[in-house]
Enzyme design. Structure first.
Site, PDB file in Angstrom:
ATOM      1  N   ARG A  14      19.822 -23.283  44.605  1.00 42.42           N
ATOM      2  CA  ARG A  14      20.149 -24.690  44.876  1.00 42.42           C
ATOM      3  C   ARG A  14      21.568 -25.012  44.420  1.00 42.42           C
ATOM      4  NH1 ARG A  14      22.205 -29.286  42.804  1.00 42.42           N
ATOM      5  NH2 ARG A  14      21.220 -28.786  40.806  1.00 42.42           N
ATOM      6  N   ASP A  15      21.783 -25.147  43.137  1.00 39.59           N
ATOM      7  CA  ASP A  15      23.112 -25.502  42.644  1.00 39.59           C
ATOM      8  C   ASP A  15      24.119 -24.404  42.949  1.00 39.59           C
ATOM      9  OD1 ASP A  15      24.885 -27.221  41.457  1.00 39.59           O
ATOM     10  OD2 ASP A  15      24.457 -26.599  39.416  1.00 39.59           O
ATOM     11  N   HIS A 207      22.477 -27.679  31.004  1.00 37.45           N
ATOM     12  CA  HIS A 207      23.033 -27.147  32.251  1.00 37.45           C
ATOM     13  C   HIS A 207      24.550 -27.171  32.130  1.00 37.45           C
ATOM     14  CE1 HIS A 207      23.045 -26.829  36.793  1.00 37.45           C
ATOM     15  NE2 HIS A 207      24.267 -27.324  36.585  1.00 37.45           N
ATOM     16  N   HIS A 209      28.498 -25.772  33.410  1.00 35.17           N
ATOM     17  CA  HIS A 209      29.418 -25.149  34.353  1.00 35.17           C
ATOM     18  C   HIS A 209      30.583 -24.544  33.573  1.00 35.17           C
ATOM     19  CE1 HIS A 209      27.924 -26.630  38.383  1.00 35.17           C
ATOM     20  NE2 HIS A 209      27.109 -27.215  37.517  1.00 35.17           N
ATOM     21  N   CYS A 240      29.516 -28.608  42.358  1.00 36.12           N
ATOM     22  CA  CYS A 240      29.037 -29.864  42.932  1.00 36.12           C
ATOM     23  C   CYS A 240      29.970 -30.285  44.057  1.00 36.12           C
ATOM     24  CB  CYS A 240      28.991 -30.964  41.860  1.00 36.12           C
ATOM     25  SG  CYS A 240      28.496 -32.576  42.517  1.00 36.12           S
ATOM     26  N   ASN A 249      28.325 -22.344  37.844  1.00 37.32           N
ATOM     27  CA  ASN A 249      27.464 -22.376  36.675  1.00 37.32           C
ATOM     28  C   ASN A 249      27.719 -21.155  35.796  1.00 37.32           C
ATOM     29  OD1 ASN A 249      25.168 -24.529  37.510  1.00 37.32           O
ATOM     30  ND2 ASN A 249      25.775 -23.346  39.292  1.00 37.32           N
TER      31      ASN A 249
END
Length: 302
Positions: A14-15, A207, A209, A240, A249
């Site tokens: 997903r991300d 979470h 990055h 994003c 990430n």
């Protein structure tokens, strides 16, 4: 003495993929998820239920979920941003949803088309619906360490959002450094403040990055602050699409390498993770940021 443990949440499907120029097909996404599960990952964020025109990389959310095998002990997570997204997730049979609240109003408007307060109102409604449907609701607080439009985000703002989502029924609260500006001292302070207000039974996740090369250091600080889970993305892919220069990430394999060498149990097979990185690079047609797959494991026979 009990060995320390932390849960790894794989977010590359997903991300990891949402900001890539290459749009992977459903079969490739299912293979990516299968590789993570085969390596021992037991919680995977597999898709997001968002408008296809906004994030075309996630347009096949329902198809991905329908193609995934049900594996005992494995939880598939779907990201939602509003009531419509939750309804799609529920119809698709998700067991867990991850709702995003952005801590700054400007970024919240850019990302979700609503203010932070309106997003919180929406989650309160969704949490009630999730409870009725038997779906576990979690919340990620985006821009917890800084906003690309407003700059610094006050810790009181983050704590206030965390308090409200926990009161609404979030089973887990995650602080996200969406644009990779955080440093370990911030991590220690903010996670500690949020941990102190969470009711018993509400988990804490982080979470990060690696935009400014502080991601792994921040993950270590989060571990020391007592998080229950850490997000990571195979190869370090991600970003994003609505935040300028928000790069990948922290790489799952690099994170697991650090934790394993520290004696922290993850239940993940590091060799299997590292061996999957060249496959990811082949799918995307470019090198990825992760380092362990390039440098090799240590000792070499590990």
């Amino acid at each position: 003495m009990t060995q320390r443990e932390v849960e790894i949440v794989e977010v590359s499907p997903r991300d990891g993929l949402q900001a890539e120029d290459v749009v992977l097909g459903t079969d490739a996404k299912v293979q990516l998820i299968g590789r993570a599960v085969a390596a021992g990952i037991r919680r995977v964020e597999v898709c997001s239920f968002v408008h296809a025109e906004r994030v075309p990389q996630m347009a096949d959310a329902e198809a991905v979920l329908a193609a995934l095998p049900q594996v005992e002990g494995v939880t598939y997570v779907g990201l939602v941003l509003n009531r419509r997204g939750f309804e799609r997730a529920a119809d698709a049979g998700m067991d867990e949803i991850n709702y995003v609240v952005i801590a700054s109003d400007t970024f919240s408007q850019r990302n979700q088309g609503m203010s932070t307060d309106a997003s919180l109102d929406s989650f309160e409604e969704i949490a009630t619906m999730a409870a009725s449907a038997g779906i576990r609701p979690t919340v990620t607080i985006g821009a917890s360490f800084g906003c690309p439009y407003e700059g610094e985000v006050a810790i009181d703002r983050v704590v206030s959002v965390a308090d409200r989502v926990a009161a609404a029924g979030a089973a887990e609260v995650s602080l996200a450094d969406t644009i990779g500006v955080g440093v370990p001292s911030q991590v220690t302070e903010r996670l500690g403040a949020v941990r102190s207000l969470l009711p018993a039974g509400v988990a804490l996740r982080a979470h990060f990055h690696n935009t400014r090369n502080t991601g792994i250091a921040n993950a270590y600080a989060a571990l020391e602050a007592g998080v229950d889970a850490l997000d990571a993305s195979l190869g370090g892919i991600g970003g994003c699409p609505f935040a300028p220069n928000a790069t990948g990430n922290i790489p799952t394999e690099d994170l697991v390498y650090m934790l394993e060498r520290m004696g922290v149990a993850t239940g993940v097979d590091l060799t299997a993770l590292a061996e999957s990185v060249p496959w990811v690079e082949q799918q995307l047609g470019k090198p990825v940021p992760g380092l362990v797959s390039k440098a090799g494991l240590f000792p070499a026979g590990a």
